[in-house]
Design an enzyme around this catalytic site. Structure first.
Site, short mmCIF file in Angstrom:
data_model
loop_
_atom_site.label_atom_id
_atom_site.label_comp_id
_atom_site.label_asym_id
_atom_site.label_seq_id
_atom_site.Cartn_x
_atom_site.Cartn_y
_atom_site.Cartn_z
N GLN A 120 4.20 -4.47 -2.40
CA GLN A 120 3.46 -5.16 -3.46
C GLN A 120 4.44 -5.90 -4.36
O GLN A 120 4.02 -6.63 -5.25
CB GLN A 120 2.72 -4.14 -4.32
CG GLN A 120 1.55 -3.50 -3.65
CD GLN A 120 0.97 -2.45 -4.56
OE1 GLN A 120 1.30 -1.29 -4.48
NE2 GLN A 120 0.10 -2.86 -5.45
N HIS A 151 1.80 -9.36 -1.97
CA HIS A 151 1.43 -10.00 -3.24
C HIS A 151 2.28 -11.24 -3.52
O HIS A 151 2.32 -11.72 -4.65
CB HIS A 151 1.53 -9.00 -4.40
CG HIS A 151 0.45 -7.95 -4.36
ND1 HIS A 151 0.43 -6.85 -5.17
CD2 HIS A 151 -0.66 -7.85 -3.58
CE1 HIS A 151 -0.64 -6.11 -4.89
NE2 HIS A 151 -1.31 -6.68 -3.92
N CYS A 183 -3.43 -28.05 -1.67
CA CYS A 183 -3.58 -29.21 -0.79
C CYS A 183 -2.97 -28.91 0.58
O CYS A 183 -3.39 -29.46 1.59
CB CYS A 183 -3.00 -30.47 -1.42
SG CYS A 183 -1.20 -30.62 -1.33
N THR A 214 3.62 3.33 -6.39
CA THR A 214 2.47 2.46 -6.70
C THR A 214 1.32 3.28 -7.25
O THR A 214 1.13 4.43 -6.89
CB THR A 214 2.04 1.60 -5.48
OG1 THR A 214 0.87 0.87 -5.84
CG2 THR A 214 1.74 2.43 -4.27
P1 NAD Z 1 2.22 -0.42 -11.33
O1 NAD Z 1 3.10 -1.02 -12.35
O2 NAD Z 1 0.76 -0.46 -11.53
O3 NAD Z 1 2.60 1.14 -11.12
C1 NAD Z 1 3.89 1.58 -10.88
C2 NAD Z 1 3.84 3.00 -10.32
O4 NAD Z 1 5.18 3.41 -10.08
C3 NAD Z 1 3.22 4.02 -11.24
O5 NAD Z 1 2.33 4.82 -10.50
C4 NAD Z 1 4.43 4.86 -11.74
O6 NAD Z 1 4.09 6.20 -11.97
C5 NAD Z 1 5.38 4.71 -10.58
N1 NAD Z 1 6.81 4.78 -10.91
C6 NAD Z 1 7.46 4.22 -11.96
N2 NAD Z 1 8.78 4.45 -11.88
C7 NAD Z 1 8.98 5.16 -10.74
C8 NAD Z 1 10.13 5.68 -10.09
N3 NAD Z 1 11.37 5.51 -10.58
N4 NAD Z 1 9.95 6.36 -8.94
C9 NAD Z 1 8.71 6.55 -8.41
N5 NAD Z 1 7.60 6.07 -8.98
C10 NAD Z 1 7.72 5.39 -10.12
O7 NAD Z 1 2.66 -1.09 -9.98
P2 NAD Z 1 2.01 -1.42 -8.61
O8 NAD Z 1 0.99 -0.36 -8.29
O9 NAD Z 1 3.08 -1.68 -7.66
O10 NAD Z 1 1.26 -2.79 -8.73
C11 NAD Z 1 0.80 -3.56 -9.74
C12 NAD Z 1 1.01 -5.04 -9.48
O11 NAD Z 1 2.16 -5.47 -10.18
C13 NAD Z 1 1.27 -5.48 -8.09
O12 NAD Z 1 0.43 -6.56 -7.85
C14 NAD Z 1 2.72 -5.99 -8.03
O13 NAD Z 1 2.81 -7.09 -7.22
C15 NAD Z 1 3.01 -6.34 -9.45
N6 NAD Z 1 4.39 -6.07 -9.96
C16 NAD Z 1 5.49 -6.27 -9.19
C17 NAD Z 1 6.77 -5.97 -9.69
C18 NAD Z 1 7.98 -6.22 -8.84
O14 NAD Z 1 7.96 -7.09 -7.98
N7 NAD Z 1 9.08 -5.47 -9.02
C19 NAD Z 1 6.91 -5.44 -10.97
C20 NAD Z 1 5.76 -5.25 -11.74
C21 NAD Z 1 4.51 -5.55 -11.22
ZN ZN Z 2 -0.47 -30.41 -3.45
#
Ligand code: NAD
Ligand code: ZN
Length: 252
Positions: A88, A108, A120, A193
């Protein structure tokens, strides 16, 4: 099959969407990521949404892969023909760590890429280097706006990411491929996640239904943990150490 979320990159210093760091202020109003990462917000205030993405893109560019990413590179090398990494994360850290392109399914999108806001064509392009890095609260300058355009029709470009009010598809987000792999998986390891998005949910439920062992790695309890408890196991701790331990055990 490994499924990674923002928690896997948290130890590289990239904030997750939860907690205080996720919020973003536009004209004195605080927005939660779930409000800003939407097509609706982009329609209403495209340059404010772009500013948020360009700021987060800068954080991702300056972050480095951690031991969790490196463990998944070892897994991909050990099982070249039966390994899939569904992520994700839009930060590109799995590829930068060294996982093969064909192993990484970025469901994502990719925060370093843009595509036509009017769709387009389905092509996507790297955001030009000349865009540079934006600081927190810094607006998008006219010179940068001129770079964030579709090379085909010269209309406005958008970040190549899936927004909360949009749907998965195969062409951009590998929907069918991921569902097929989930149906065939013997092991699904989920890490970092919060189980709030649809395709990850499908991965875990399809995998469980097909008899896969499900392992959930997270700091906190979450709905995937409940499924993993019945069909595999739960690890409550930081993802980098847990992924390292699992891959070391499996790869030997
Ligand atoms: P989220 O932010 O909703 O949740 C993060 C999860 O990770 C939580 O359940 C938390 O308890 C857990 N967590 C935090 N630190 C941790 C660690 N060190 N070890 C293990 N678990 C840990 O994230 P999500 O569910 O991935 O998704 C939300 C959306 O946010 C997605 O669409 C994603 O694409 C986007 N997103 C991406 C990034 C990135 O690319 N790094 C960052 C933030 C959000
Ligand atoms: Zn275009």
């Amino acid at each position: 099959m490994f499924l990674t979320g923002a928690g896997v990159s948290a130890e590289s210093g990239i904030p997750t969407f939860r907690g205080k760091e996720g919020y973003w202020t536009v004209r004195a109003r605080e927005y939660h990521p779930q409000e800003l990462a939407t097509h609706e917000a982009f329609e209403a205030m495209p340059w404010e949404v772009w500013a948020w993405y360009l700021y987060r893109r800068a954080i991702c560019r300056n972050a480095a892969p951690n031991d969790g990413h490196r463990a998944l590179v070892r897994a991909g090398t050990a099982w070249p023909d039966r390994f899939a990494l569904v992520t994700q994360n839009v930060d590109g850290l799995h590829r930068r760590a060294g996982n093969a392109d064909h192993h990484v399914l970025a469901i994502h999108g990719d925060i370093q890429q843009m595509r036509c806001a009017r769709e387009c064509v389905a092509d996507r392009w790297q955001i030009p280097d000349a865009v540079g890095e934006l600081g927190k609260g810094e607006p998008v300058s006219p010179a940068v706006k001129a770079l964030l355009v579709c090379p085909k029709c010269t209309g406005m470009a958008r970040p190549h990411v899936l927004w909360f009010d949009e749907s998965y598809d195969e062409e951009r987000y590998h929907l069918d491929t991921v569902r097929r792999i989930a149906n065939e998986a013997a092991l699904v390891v989920v890490a970092g996640t919060s189980a709030q998005t649809n395709l990850p949910w499908q991965v875990v439920t399809l995998g469980a239904r097909a008899g896969a062992t499900i392992v959930d790695i997270n700091l906190e309890d979450n709905p995937f943990g409940e499924i993993a408890q019945k069909s595999g196991g739960v690890i409550r701790g930081p993802a980098a150490a847990a992924l390292t331990a699992i891959v070391d055990r499996l790869v030997g």
